[in-house]
Design a protein around this motif. Sequence first.
Motif, PDB file in Angstrom:
ATOM      1  N   ARG A   1       6.488  -8.267 -17.707  1.00 17.73           N
ATOM      2  CA  ARG A   1       6.098  -8.541 -15.978  1.00 17.73           C
ATOM      3  C   ARG A   1       8.083  -9.389 -16.261  1.00 17.73           C
ATOM      4  NH1 ARG A   1       2.286  -9.187 -13.313  1.00 17.73           N
ATOM      5  NH2 ARG A   1       0.694  -8.529 -14.593  1.00 17.73           N
TER       6      ARG A   1
ATOM      7  N   ALA B   1      12.687   2.552 -12.050  1.00 13.35           N
ATOM      8  CA  ALA B   1      11.676   1.751 -12.233  1.00 13.35           C
ATOM      9  C   ALA B   1      12.122   1.335 -14.038  1.00 13.35           C
ATOM     10  CB  ALA B   1      10.787   2.506 -11.937  1.00 13.35           C
TER      11      ALA B   1
ATOM     12  N   ARG C   1       8.214   5.683  -6.481  1.00 15.91           N
ATOM     13  CA  ARG C   1       7.838   5.149  -7.370  1.00 15.91           C
ATOM     14  C   ARG C   1       9.817   5.773  -8.833  1.00 15.91           C
ATOM     15  NH1 ARG C   1       6.930   2.072 -11.897  1.00 15.91           N
ATOM     16  NH2 ARG C   1       8.273   3.657 -14.025  1.00 15.91           N
TER      17      ARG C   1
ATOM     18  N   LEU D   1      15.311  -2.230  -5.775  1.00 14.96           N
ATOM     19  CA  LEU D   1      14.664  -3.378  -6.426  1.00 14.96           C
ATOM     20  C   LEU D   1      12.989  -3.069  -5.667  1.00 14.96           C
ATOM     21  CD1 LEU D   1      16.293  -6.386  -5.853  1.00 14.96           C
ATOM     22  CD2 LEU D   1      15.670  -5.792  -8.098  1.00 14.96           C
ATOM     23  N   ARG D   2      12.957  -2.683  -4.408  1.00 15.08           N
ATOM     24  CA  ARG D   2      11.769  -1.930  -3.315  1.00 15.08           C
ATOM     25  C   ARG D   2      10.829  -0.435  -4.610  1.00 15.08           C
ATOM     26  NH1 ARG D   2       8.802  -6.319  -1.495  1.00 15.08           N
ATOM     27  NH2 ARG D   2       9.912  -7.200  -0.200  1.00 15.08           N
TER      28      ARG D   2
ATOM     29  N   SER E   1       9.225  -1.752  -7.613  1.00 13.34           N
ATOM     30  CA  SER E   1       8.178  -2.537  -8.360  1.00 13.34           C
ATOM     31  C   SER E   1       7.041  -1.420  -7.526  1.00 13.34           C
ATOM     32  CB  SER E   1       8.253  -3.753  -6.719  1.00 13.34           C
ATOM     33  OG  SER E   1       7.952  -2.551  -5.325  1.00 13.34           O
ATOM     34  N   HIS E   2       7.015  -0.261  -7.286  1.00 14.41           N
ATOM     35  CA  HIS E   2       6.190   0.416  -6.632  1.00 14.41           C
ATOM     36  C   HIS E   2       5.389   1.514  -8.601  1.00 14.41           C
ATOM     37  CE1 HIS E   2       5.347   1.061  -3.050  1.00 14.41           C
ATOM     38  NE2 HIS E   2       6.579   1.030  -2.779  1.00 14.41           N
TER      39      HIS E   2
ATOM     40  N   LEU F   1       7.582  -4.214 -11.757  1.00  8.86           N
ATOM     41  CA  LEU F   1       8.622  -5.814 -11.687  1.00  8.86           C
ATOM     42  C   LEU F   1       7.516  -5.936  -9.554  1.00  8.86           C
ATOM     43  CD1 LEU F   1      12.421  -5.563 -10.991  1.00  8.86           C
ATOM     44  CD2 LEU F   1      10.697  -5.326  -9.164  1.00  8.86           C
ATOM     45  N   GLU F   2       7.876  -7.330  -9.387  1.00  7.28           N
ATOM     46  CA  GLU F   2       7.101  -7.539  -8.641  1.00  7.28           C
ATOM     47  C   GLU F   2       8.346  -9.183  -7.939  1.00  7.28           C
ATOM     48  OE1 GLU F   2       4.729 -11.043  -9.104  1.00  7.28           O
ATOM     49  OE2 GLU F   2       3.725 -10.035 -10.549  1.00  7.28           O
ATOM     50  N   CYS F   3       8.348  -8.703  -6.500  1.00  6.51           N
ATOM     51  CA  CYS F   3       9.555  -8.631  -5.576  1.00  6.51           C
ATOM     52  C   CYS F   3       8.818 -10.104  -4.417  1.00  6.51           C
ATOM     53  CB  CYS F   3       9.886  -7.315  -4.325  1.00  6.51           C
ATOM     54  SG  CYS F   3      10.795  -5.889  -5.409  1.00  6.51           S
ATOM     55  N   HIS F   4       9.637 -10.912  -5.049  1.00  2.00           N
ATOM     56  CA  HIS F   4       9.408 -11.982  -4.252  1.00  2.00           C
ATOM     57  C   HIS F   4       9.691 -12.594  -3.079  1.00  2.00           C
ATOM     58  CE1 HIS F   4       5.500 -12.780  -6.806  1.00  2.00           C
ATOM     59  NE2 HIS F   4       6.236 -12.605  -6.642  1.00  2.00           N
TER      60      HIS F   4
END
Length: 334
Positions: free
Chosen positions: A310, A238, A235, A329-330, A333-334, A243-246
Amino acid sequence: MHTKVIRVDAAAPQADAIAEAAEILRRGGLVAFPTETVYGLGANALDSDAVARIFVAKGRPANNPLIVHIAQVIQAKELTETWPESAEALSARFWPGPLTLVLRRGSRVPDVVTAGGTTVALRLPAHPAALALLHAASMPLAAPSANRSSSLSPTRPEHVLRGLDGRIDLLLDAGPTTGGLESTVLDVASTPPRLLRPGLIAPAQIEAVIGPIERSLPRTVSRNQPIPSPGMLSRHYAPRAILECHEGIAAERVDKLAKQGIRVGCLTFGGDPQSRPMNVTTIEMPTDPAAYSAQLYAALHDLDQEEVERIVVSMPPEKEEWLAVRDRLRRASH
Ligand code: TXA
Ligand code: MG
C-alpha cells in the motif's frame, strides 16, 4: 531480442552512439531515449511497421495515439494540415520544451500513429540526446513513454529496462531525466484550445501567450465514452501497489495499516511526523513543485521494488502549481 544499452553523456551525447541509434531507427527498430520529461520509446513515425512495433513492445491499446517528436518547427508544418497562430506563438515560446501540441493531422502521418484520428500530437523536446538523435536520424520519431502500458513512466534508465528489457533494440542511457513528469498536452485544433494533460508547462504560462484556454479536465472518463486523450483514462501512470491520496497529514492512516501487518510505503509532504513502525518505508517528498515532479516516479518505482502493498500519499496543496503532480497522483490511485 537482446536490448543493447549505450551510456551517453546527457549534456554532450557521443556522436558514435547517436549514429548507431539513428541507424537502428532507419532500419525500423525501437530505441529508448531520454527526454527532459521521461524516457521515450522511439520509432520512425513515417514507417507504419516500425510504429506498430512500439504498440507490441508496450502492450499499448491501438486506440491510444502517440506523440510525434521533431527536431525543427518546420517539420511540424509538414506533418499538419493547418498551423494556427496559436501553434506559431506557443512553439516560439516553449519549444524546445515539455509542451505537446495537438493539431489537425497532415496526410503523411500514418493512421497507426494517430489511432486513426484526425489530429496529431507534436513535440520538440529539449534534451540534448533527444535532439541529437532526431537530427541524426532525420525523421520524426513517434515516442510514447518507455514503459509497459498503464504502468509508471520511466525517469531513469533502470526503469526502462525493468519494463522493456528484451523487447526493444537499444536504450540510450543518459542517467536520470530532470523534469520527471510527462509534457503538457494542449489541443490547439479546438477553439478555445483545451488542456488535455497537465504537465511541466502550467496553464497560466500558456494563457500568458495565447489567452484563455479550456482547462476543465473531466475528472474521470469511462472506458465506453469516446476518449479525447487516452491519457485521461482514470487508471494510468500507476504503481503495482494500491495508492491512497490523503489531503493533509496521513500519519494516522499509515499507523493503522502498519498495525494490520500491511507493508506500507508513504510519501510525506512538509511537516509529517518521522517515527514509523518497521514495516513502513517513508519517502520525504520535496515541497517545491519542480523538485517533487522530478522525484515522483522514481519514488513510486522504488516503493514497487520494495514490494510494499500500500502506498499512502500526503497530497501537496490544491494549488495550480501542483496541478500536474496532483493529476498524476490521482490517476495512480485508481
Ligand atoms: O513527455 C512526454 O510527453 C513523453 C516523452 C517521451 O515525450 N511522452 C509521453 O507519451 O508521455 P505517452 O504516449 O505516454 O502520452 C501521450 C499522451 C497520451 O495521453 C495520448 O493519449 C495523448 O498524448 N495523445 C497523443 N496523440 C494525441 C492526439 N492526436 N489527440 C489527443 N491526445 C493525444
Ligand atoms: Mg505514457
